[in-house]
Design a protein around this motif. Structure first.
Motif, PDB file in Angstrom:
ATOM      1  N   ILE A 147       0.810  -1.295   0.042  1.00  0.00           N
ATOM      2  CA  ILE A 147       0.027   0.055  -0.072  1.00  0.00           C
ATOM      3  C   ILE A 147       0.849   1.216   0.006  1.00  0.00           C
ATOM      4  CG2 ILE A 147      -1.579   1.353   1.295  1.00  0.00           C
ATOM      5  CD1 ILE A 147      -2.685  -1.222   2.407  1.00  0.00           C
ATOM      6  N   ILE A 148       1.735   1.276   0.797  1.00  0.00           N
ATOM      7  CA  ILE A 148       2.778   2.631   1.060  1.00  0.00           C
ATOM      8  C   ILE A 148       3.576   2.451  -0.440  1.00  0.00           C
ATOM      9  CG2 ILE A 148       4.783   3.280   2.242  1.00  0.00           C
ATOM     10  CD1 ILE A 148       3.840   1.953   4.633  1.00  0.00           C
ATOM     11  N   ALA A 149       4.036   1.541  -1.009  1.00  0.00           N
ATOM     12  CA  ALA A 149       4.675   1.611  -2.199  1.00  0.00           C
ATOM     13  C   ALA A 149       3.567   2.221  -3.426  1.00  0.00           C
ATOM     14  CB  ALA A 149       5.315   0.326  -2.798  1.00  0.00           C
ATOM     15  N   ARG A 150       2.687   1.723  -3.393  1.00  0.00           N
ATOM     16  CA  ARG A 150       1.587   2.309  -4.524  1.00  0.00           C
ATOM     17  C   ARG A 150       1.299   3.782  -4.140  1.00  0.00           C
ATOM     18  NH1 ARG A 150      -2.867  -0.101  -4.633  1.00  0.00           N
ATOM     19  NH2 ARG A 150      -2.755  -1.317  -2.642  1.00  0.00           N
ATOM     20  N   TYR A 151       1.348   3.923  -2.823  1.00  0.00           N
ATOM     21  CA  TYR A 151       0.687   5.500  -2.665  1.00  0.00           C
ATOM     22  C   TYR A 151       1.976   6.353  -3.006  1.00  0.00           C
ATOM     23  CZ  TYR A 151      -0.693   9.335   0.048  1.00  0.00           C
ATOM     24  OH  TYR A 151      -0.897  10.737   0.317  1.00  0.00           O
ATOM     25  N   GLN A 152       3.162   6.079  -2.460  1.00  0.00           N
ATOM     26  CA  GLN A 152       4.423   6.892  -2.806  1.00  0.00           C
ATOM     27  C   GLN A 152       4.466   7.036  -4.429  1.00  0.00           C
ATOM     28  OE1 GLN A 152       7.240   4.992  -0.628  1.00  0.00           O
ATOM     29  NE2 GLN A 152       7.016   6.045   1.283  1.00  0.00           N
ATOM     30  N   ALA A 153       4.330   6.143  -4.976  1.00  0.00           N
ATOM     31  CA  ALA A 153       4.271   6.424  -6.559  1.00  0.00           C
ATOM     32  C   ALA A 153       3.156   6.855  -7.258  1.00  0.00           C
ATOM     33  CB  ALA A 153       4.208   4.817  -7.234  1.00  0.00           C
ATOM     34  N   ALA A 154       1.800   7.063  -6.562  1.00  0.00           N
ATOM     35  CA  ALA A 154       0.963   7.675  -7.095  1.00  0.00           C
ATOM     36  C   ALA A 154       0.885   9.108  -6.774  1.00  0.00           C
ATOM     37  CB  ALA A 154      -0.310   7.018  -6.460  1.00  0.00           C
ATOM     38  N   THR A 155       1.665   9.375  -5.531  1.00  0.00           N
ATOM     39  CA  THR A 155       1.859  10.913  -5.277  1.00  0.00           C
ATOM     40  C   THR A 155       3.105  11.631  -5.549  1.00  0.00           C
ATOM     41  OG1 THR A 155       2.516  10.200  -2.933  1.00  0.00           O
ATOM     42  CG2 THR A 155      -0.068  10.741  -3.425  1.00  0.00           C
TER      43      THR A 155
END
Length: 274
Positions: free
Chosen positions: A248-256
């Protein structure tokens, strides 16, 4: 595995919340474990040599059937066991997103205290005193403890008390009707088992007394011992949690990526209401 005990950390203090930030705790472990009646897949088929978890075989070449034998579904309906599994449903995902948010923001958002939670906090010392008087045991308060797996995850636990050299207590405040129901049933309610076994896992202690308290009624005490099936299930659940939170954190950081961070404003701390 390493156990760290924080005896002087006061529960519900800022330091206590900081120790719990972003990690699975025993009190919320039930969010990651589902309990239910057996399905056909959970039982052995009485018509073919299919073991639990395997598909039914019935074709001449021994290949699996697309559906299961009706007798297998009937066997599941007659099975009164409670099947425990790692949950990947909405409740589990909501909890894991909360832990991911705590790691990303560095803040813990306190859960609003319900009337039942408030009563539980107020009743805890009375339950502990009544237990001490009933058993003659030495009960000590401990703020927090955490078990480090060595595999990248920690599991936290806030015991209601350690008992003598090898025990624990987990006290619950109950309305009279529930106290009567649980006393007559004689066992730990299913919804409390994850927390109970999570406490045993983290602490490494030999037993835990589930203490059900309702002012004006006798205590209901059930002793629970470590269980290898629960230990394996807890390890599976927390391993799944850590993998999911990391994703979740990795995907969120990539999205933002590249987006500016907004200013954090605590409206409630400032006394602002809408």
């Amino acid at each position: 595995m390493t156990l760290t005990i924080y005896p002087d950390v006061e529960q519900r203090s800022d330091e206590w919340y900081e120790q719990r930030r972003g990690i699975v705790t025993a009190s919320a472990l039930g969010n990651l474990i589902s309990a239910g009646r057996p399905t056909a897949s959970d039982v052995e088929c009485p018509e073919c040599p299919a073991f639990p978890g395997d598909p039914c075989a019935g074709k001449r070449d021994g290949s699996p059937l697309k559906t299961m034998h009706p007798a297998r579904a009937e066997a599941a309906r007659r099975d009164d066991r409670t099947i425990l599994k790692v949950s990947t449903g909405d409740t589990a995902m909501g909890y894991l997103r909360t832990l991911a948010a705590e790691r990303i923001t560095g803040r813990v958002v306190e859960t609003p205290t319900s009337r039942a939670m408030e009563r539980g906090i107020l009743d805890e010392p009375y339950a502990r005193d009544a237990y001490t008087e009933r058993t003659g045991s030495v009960v000590a308060e401990v703020g927090f403890m955490a078990r480090d797996s060595g595999l990248g995850w920690r599991l936290g636990y806030s015991p209601d008390g350690t008992v003598d050299d090898d025990g624990l207590i987990e006290a619950k405040s109950r309305e009279p009707k529930l106290q009567i129901e649980h006393t007559l049933h004689g066992a730990v309610p299913t919804e409390n088992l994850a927390q109970i076994h999570g406490g045993l896992y983290v602490s490494g202690r030999s037993w835990i007394d589930y203490v059900s308290y309702s002012g004006g009624l006798p205590l209901h005490i059930v002793r629970v011992y470590p269980d290898m099936a629960w230990r394996d299930l807890i390890e599976q659940a927390v391993t799944y949690a850590e993998q999911t939170i990391t994703d979740i954190i990795a995907r969120y950081q990539a999205a933002t990526a590249g987006m500016p961070t907004t200013e954090y404003i605590d409206h409630f701390d400032l006394g602002v209401t809408e």
